[in-house]
Scaffold this motif. Structure first.
Motif, short mmCIF file in Angstrom:
data_model
loop_
_atom_site.label_atom_id
_atom_site.label_comp_id
_atom_site.label_asym_id
_atom_site.label_seq_id
_atom_site.Cartn_x
_atom_site.Cartn_y
_atom_site.Cartn_z
N LEU A 402 -12.97 19.39 -44.81
CA LEU A 402 -14.41 19.71 -44.74
C LEU A 402 -15.19 18.87 -45.79
O LEU A 402 -14.46 18.27 -46.80
N ASP A 405 -19.24 19.56 -50.25
CA ASP A 405 -20.18 20.60 -50.65
C ASP A 405 -20.17 21.78 -49.52
O ASP A 405 -21.04 22.56 -49.48
N GLN A 406 -19.20 21.58 -48.64
CA GLN A 406 -19.14 22.75 -47.72
C GLN A 406 -17.95 23.54 -47.84
O GLN A 406 -17.52 24.41 -47.22
#
Length: 472
Positions: A402, A405-406
């Motif tokens: 991912l 920031d996710q």
């Protein structure tokens, strides 16, 4: 440093109390996603100390580095962590169903002051010394066991993968490893600590089964405390009893719970955060690990992303000024380590991700300061360093599945850690092992009580193997 303001000061009666101020909720979606932006917004509007709503209860949030350090050091001896020093709690204005209340009502060393605090910290210092002193055999054995546990977890995580695959490093490595080390420290016999580990997870996750899990956890620790009183060994509870024989079963079990909760969760969060730092930092950061700079890397991560973002409250015994604010006696102040580390007065306006700021990492507050400074720094650091060393020795390549920031975060007023850490991995080639010479046949049978190899942890291993199957 601002000096205490006596209640007779006219300004103390002219200014509104915390309960009379407008407060913004701290725990919001913005806080869950980007807490740094929330801290900076509060700093811009209120300065170094801000009034906030913490899950329905008003508290002061200290955001400035100097202010957080001042309260931690408590040189004027006006700040107390005792729950009964909180006026709203003492007067019955804190709702009984307030989510943080159960954790604050456990009467252990974290919430003590004065002579009681000194006595308990003395016992902790003596009990931890054999396991933290690098020169002691117990510390060397614990480090070797930690490395062995790390390799066992990696073996289970990658079993049958053909050398590459996907894993959740949080659930399958970073969280179980510290709890396995704590299990060894506590001296559970015959794998009895398995269920304690699982219940500690349930309590830390604060899910629907956390209540029954807490009851089982306290019962198991009370049983362990009683067993160590009857038959001490070379473990943390026995060393605690040797340092302070007057412990009751109830008192000792509460201290053991504190150790399991803090030492079992804090290092796991720091392992996750350090893995992300190394992966995002590219080859240069990974090369620094090979150069023996693991501790500097861990220190920098603890400053940029402290596992315990906010600390439990302190209350002043008299009216005081802090960061330009008048704090009335008995009003709660929560210390934000994460906000303090981002204070421009501390960083000099530079970002915390600047590699040239490594020289300042020893000034970070992730381990606390003053009378409540963490006594288990060396233990926790050993766990994290060993975990990082074994992980990057065993994996030739690791990448996030991912965008950074996710990544999903565990939202908590106190802790800031990843809920999961999904990665794709490639195992490093194993070095060729020399063919061993045939072992001579023993001329005697071992004694019945000879030490045996550690047995696999059944409940924990079933859980971890289930996670591996689910990841496929």
């Amino acid at each position: 440093m601002d000096r205490p303001v006596q209640a007779t000061d006219p300004s103390s009666t002219e200014r509104p109390s915390l309960r009379e101020l407008a407060t913004d909720p701290l725990i919001t979606r913005d806080y869950e996603a980007r807490p740094a932006l929330v801290y900076e917004s509060l700093r811009a509007r209120h300065g170094a100390v801000a009034p906030v709503d913490l899950l329905g209860v008003p508290v002061w949030l200290a955001l400035g580095y100097a202010e957080v350090l001042e309260v931690m050091q408590n040189r004027d001896r006006v700040w107390s962590k005792r729950l009964d020093a909180w006026r709203d709690y003492a007067e019955g204005r804190v709702p009984r169903d307030w989510p943080l209340l159960p954790a604050l009502e456990v009467d252990h060393v974290v919430f003590q002051e004065g002579r009681r605090l000194e006595e308990l910290r003395g016992a902790y210092h003596a009990a931890l010394r054999p396991f933290q002193d690098p020169a002691s055999p117990q510390a060397r054995e614990l480090r070797a066991a930690t490395a062995r546990y790390a390799d066992e977890l990696i073996d289970v995580m990658t079993e049958g993968s053909g050398g590459s695959g996907f894993a959740d490093l949080s659930a399958q490595y970073a969280r179980p490893l510290p709890l396995m080390v704590v299990d060894r420290l506590l001296g559970f016999a015959n794998g009895a600590g398995d269920e304690v580990l699982m219940d500690m997870w349930r309590v830390l996750d604060a899910g629907p089964d956390s209540g029954p899990a807490l009851e089982r956890l306290l019962a198991a620790l009370a049983e362990l405390a009683a067993a160590k009183m009857a038959r001490p060994g070379d473990d943390f509870p026995s060393h605690m009893l040797a340092a302070r024989p007057e412990f009751t079963v109830d008192e000792l079990s509460r201290e053991l719970m504190m150790l399991v909760g803090v030492a079992g969760d804090f290092p796991g969060v720091l392992i996750n955060n350090t893995v992300v730092e190394v992966i995002n930092g590219g080859a240069g950061v990974r090369d620094s690990l090979s150069a023996g700079l693991i501790r500097e890397t861990v220190n920098r991560v603890a400053m940029a992303s402290p596992p315990m973002a906010n600390l439990t409250m302190r209350c002043p015994s008299t009216d005081v000024r802090l960061g330009g604010r008048l704090i009335r006696a008995g009003e709660p102040v929560m210390l934000s380590v994460a906000a303090a580390h981002a204070d421009p007065a501390f960083t000099g306006g530079a970002g915390l991700d600047r590699a040239d700021r490594v020289y300042q990492t020893r000034a970070h507050l992730a381990w606390g300061a003053g009378p409540h400074h963490c006594l288990g720094v060396e233990l926790a650091t050993m766990i994290v360093e060993t975990a990082i060393d074994r992980l990057f020795a065993r994996f030739g390549a690791l990448s996030l599945t991912l965008p950074p920031d996710q990544l999903p975060w565990r939202s908590s007023p106190l802790m800031r850690g990843l809920r999961s850490l999904p990665v794709r991995y490639e195992l490093a080639p194993r070095p060729a092992q020399p063919v061993p010479s045939p072992a001579p046949q023993p001329v005697f049978e071992p004694e019945p009580d000879a030490p045996r190899p550690e047995q696999p942890r059944s409940a924990l291993w079933r859980f971890l193997r289930g996670l591996r199957r689910g990841a496929r």
